[in-house]
Design a protein around this motif. Structure first.
Motif, PDB file in Angstrom:
ATOM      1  N   UNK A   1       0.794  -1.318  -0.197  1.00 12.22           N
ATOM      2  CA  UNK A   1      -0.028  -0.177  -0.066  1.00 12.22           C
ATOM      3  C   UNK A   1       0.829   1.409  -0.104  1.00 12.22           C
ATOM      4  N   UNK A   2       1.921   1.272   0.773  1.00 13.83           N
ATOM      5  CA  UNK A   2       2.847   2.266   0.535  1.00 13.83           C
ATOM      6  C   UNK A   2       3.605   2.707  -0.419  1.00 13.83           C
ATOM      7  N   UNK A   3       3.976   1.500  -1.256  1.00 10.90           N
ATOM      8  CA  UNK A   3       4.662   1.421  -2.465  1.00 10.90           C
ATOM      9  C   UNK A   3       3.755   2.217  -3.490  1.00 10.90           C
ATOM     10  N   UNK A   4       2.530   1.725  -3.474  1.00  5.90           N
ATOM     11  CA  UNK A   4       1.635   2.297  -4.355  1.00  5.90           C
ATOM     12  C   UNK A   4       1.147   3.749  -4.173  1.00  5.90           C
ATOM     13  N   UNK A   5       1.190   3.966  -2.772  1.00  6.11           N
ATOM     14  CA  UNK A   5       0.785   5.380  -2.322  1.00  6.11           C
ATOM     15  C   UNK A   5       2.082   6.497  -2.734  1.00  6.11           C
ATOM     16  N   UNK A   6       3.121   6.067  -2.599  1.00  5.17           N
ATOM     17  CA  UNK A   6       4.114   6.954  -3.067  1.00  5.17           C
ATOM     18  C   UNK A   6       4.212   7.257  -4.643  1.00  5.17           C
ATOM     19  N   UNK A   7       4.045   6.049  -5.384  1.00  2.00           N
ATOM     20  CA  UNK A   7       4.011   6.257  -6.702  1.00  2.00           C
ATOM     21  C   UNK A   7       2.840   7.403  -7.189  1.00  2.00           C
ATOM     22  N   UNK A   8       1.737   7.223  -6.458  1.00  2.00           N
ATOM     23  CA  UNK A   8       0.505   8.091  -6.569  1.00  2.00           C
ATOM     24  C   UNK A   8       0.995   9.395  -6.438  1.00  2.00           C
ATOM     25  N   UNK A   9       1.626   9.609  -5.216  1.00  2.00           N
ATOM     26  CA  UNK A   9       2.102  10.983  -4.525  1.00  2.00           C
ATOM     27  C   UNK A   9       3.087  11.664  -5.323  1.00  2.00           C
ATOM     28  N   UNK A  10       4.175  10.866  -6.100  1.00  2.00           N
ATOM     29  CA  UNK A  10       4.984  11.509  -7.118  1.00  2.00           C
ATOM     30  C   UNK A  10       4.396  11.970  -8.071  1.00  2.00           C
ATOM     31  N   UNK A  11       3.369  10.958  -8.755  1.00  2.00           N
ATOM     32  CA  UNK A  11       2.804  11.212  -9.937  1.00  2.00           C
ATOM     33  C   UNK A  11       1.768  12.634  -9.863  1.00  2.00           C
TER      34      UNK A  11
END
Length: 464
Positions: free
Chosen positions: A108-118
């Motif tokens: 969940x954290x991996x996906x959240x950071x990718x979303x945040x960076x996007x």
């Protein structure tokens, strides 16, 4: 000309303290030529957590390139970087499923950071920008951008291996990752084996179709795959290797001349096959006693991810093996195995490569391994050393004139070391010339230009 936007986990913000290396060497020229943007994490841990805090975006202009970076808070760093990227993806993609430590919270954290960076990047993107995303930290990044409505061309390049379905299926979220990766327009891999493994993973999950033009269709997405073996700048390596020796190296050179020398250099990592390499060197001394007292093996392996248990155990194992081998085969005036757990400047390493007789590069699995290519480029054409190379390094597909070995077979590696140490000059020169021809043809500029040309020639996402 379309502007190039490069996204990577870490970005090399220029500060004048050191020369560019690794990925930076491959992309800086392209960024300069297009007044491009390099975006990613700046390596800092923020004390403030909050997805809507746009003030944390840092923008620096230097030499025609814009560097935009953001920090991560401690929780995101732990989950996205330490846990999922490096405790799940890194071992899984290197075929070490025994070391995979999956936690749903980390996913969940991996996906959240990718979303945040996007979300941080989206306001900086122009309509005609071409995006080039790098490596395993950002497998879902195109998917995150598509959710925000970004329709630019988005390419991806994986610097490490991609495993077969039997291996990748061990990652509980492998199906979601594969689907997310299909939202890139161009997926680049180091070798044909990696590219085919990705397609095999896809075909196990959904219907995979290939069009007459060579594109693939899956999960409602159309994309292209390709093989782009990353390389080096051989002329630059040669210049570093030929340059004058610093005063402190004069004594080192004299000491090296007293024996034949084997050298290895990589960061401390369980994928590099260092314990197996030490045992292979021991087998050389055992099975080929004529080399005892006449050969020295230097292993340079600076600490990597020192806070991870697996790496701490590896370091302890290596230190134990060094003491045992030196105790068995050393003497009052000769130490056969040197293990240096420290960092050396790249320019100094190239000079060391040039002074040594054998380059030993035997990872258990590697996407490419640029050290192998650097060792060859650093050699003296008149008296070149010999490269002993693992069949499981991507570089083995190109450097076929190296002595190719199975790193799991210590006797095979020992025999190759004996052959390298006794190889006639004419054969060493012929092998060197063959490999240099490959490196000159496919240098880092060719890698970059070939990939970007293919990405530029694609139709926009969704056929626009």
């Amino acid at each position: 000309m379309s502007r190039l936007v490069v996204v990577s986990n870490r970005i090399a913000i220029p500060d004048g303290s050191k020369s560019a290396g690794g990925l930076a060497v491959g992309i800086l020229d392209a960024l300069k030529n297009t007044s491009g943007l390099w975006f990613g994490w700046n390596g800092e841990i923020s004390e403030i957590s909050g997805e809507d805090d746009q003030d944390e975006l840092s923008v620096v202009e230097d030499d025609g390139i814009t560097y935009a970076s953001v920090p991560l808070d401690q929780n995101d760093y732990d989950l996205y970087y330490c846990q999922f990227s490096n405790a799940v993806l890194w071992p899984a993609l290197h075929y070490r499923t025994d070391l995979v430590d999956f936690q749903r919270e980390a996913w969940d954290g991996y996906c959240r950071v990718n979303d945040l960076l996007a979300k941080r990047l989206q306001p900086l993107i122009k309509d005609d920008d071409i995006l080039w995303i790098h490596d395993y930290h950002l497998l879902p990044f195109a998917s995150a951008l598509r959710k925000l409505g970004v329709k630019n061309r988005i390419g991806f390049f994986l610097h490490i291996p991609f495993p077969t379905p039997e291996i990748f299926n061990a990652v509980p979220t492998h199906d979601e990752l594969i689907k997310m990766m299909s939202e890139y327009d161009l997926l680049g891999f180091q070798t044909e084996s990696d590219r085919q493994a990705f397609l095999d993973n896809l075909s196990q999950l959904t219907s995979l179709e290939q069009t007459d033009s060579g594109t693939h269709q899956a999960f409602g997405n159309t994309f292209t795959t390709g093989v782009y073996p990353i390389s080096i700048a051989p002329e630059s390596i040669k210049e570093m290797a030929e340059g004058p020796l610093p005063p402190k190296m004069a004594a080192i050179e004299r000491e090296l001349r007293e024996a034949q020398n084997i050298i290895s250099c990589e960061r401390l990592d369980y994928t590099k096959g260092l314990p197996e390499r030490f045992l292979a060197f021991e087998a050389l001394l055992e099975k080929f006693p004529q080399h005892r007292g006449k050969v020295r093996y230097t292993q340079i392996a600076p600490t990597s991810r020192g806070d991870v248990q697996a790496y701490q155990e590896l370091r302890h194992q290596l230190e134990t093996e060094v003491g045992r081998i030196n105790g068995k085969y050393g003497s009052m005036n000769q130490t056969p195995l040197f293990y240096l757990n420290q960092h050396f400047q790249r320019s100094l390493l190239m000079k060391l490569f040039r002074l040594t007789d054998v380059g030993l590069v035997t990872p258990l699995r590697d996407g490419m391994n640029l050290v192998a290519k650097e060792y060859v480029a650093a050699q003296d054409p008149a008296d070149p050393g010999v490269l002993v190379l693992s069949q499981f390094a991507g570089a083995a597909n190109e450097l076929t004139s190296a002595l190719i070995v199975n790193p799991y077979d210590r006797d095979d590696v020992a025999a190759a070391l004996d052959k390298a140490l006794t190889m006639p000059l004419a054969e060493r020169q012929a092998r060197y010339n063959d490999m240099m021809a490959v490196l000159t043809k496919n240098d880092i500029a060719n890698w970059r230009e070939t990939y970007l040309r293919d990405l530029h020639n694609l139709t926009l996402h969704g056929g626009q």
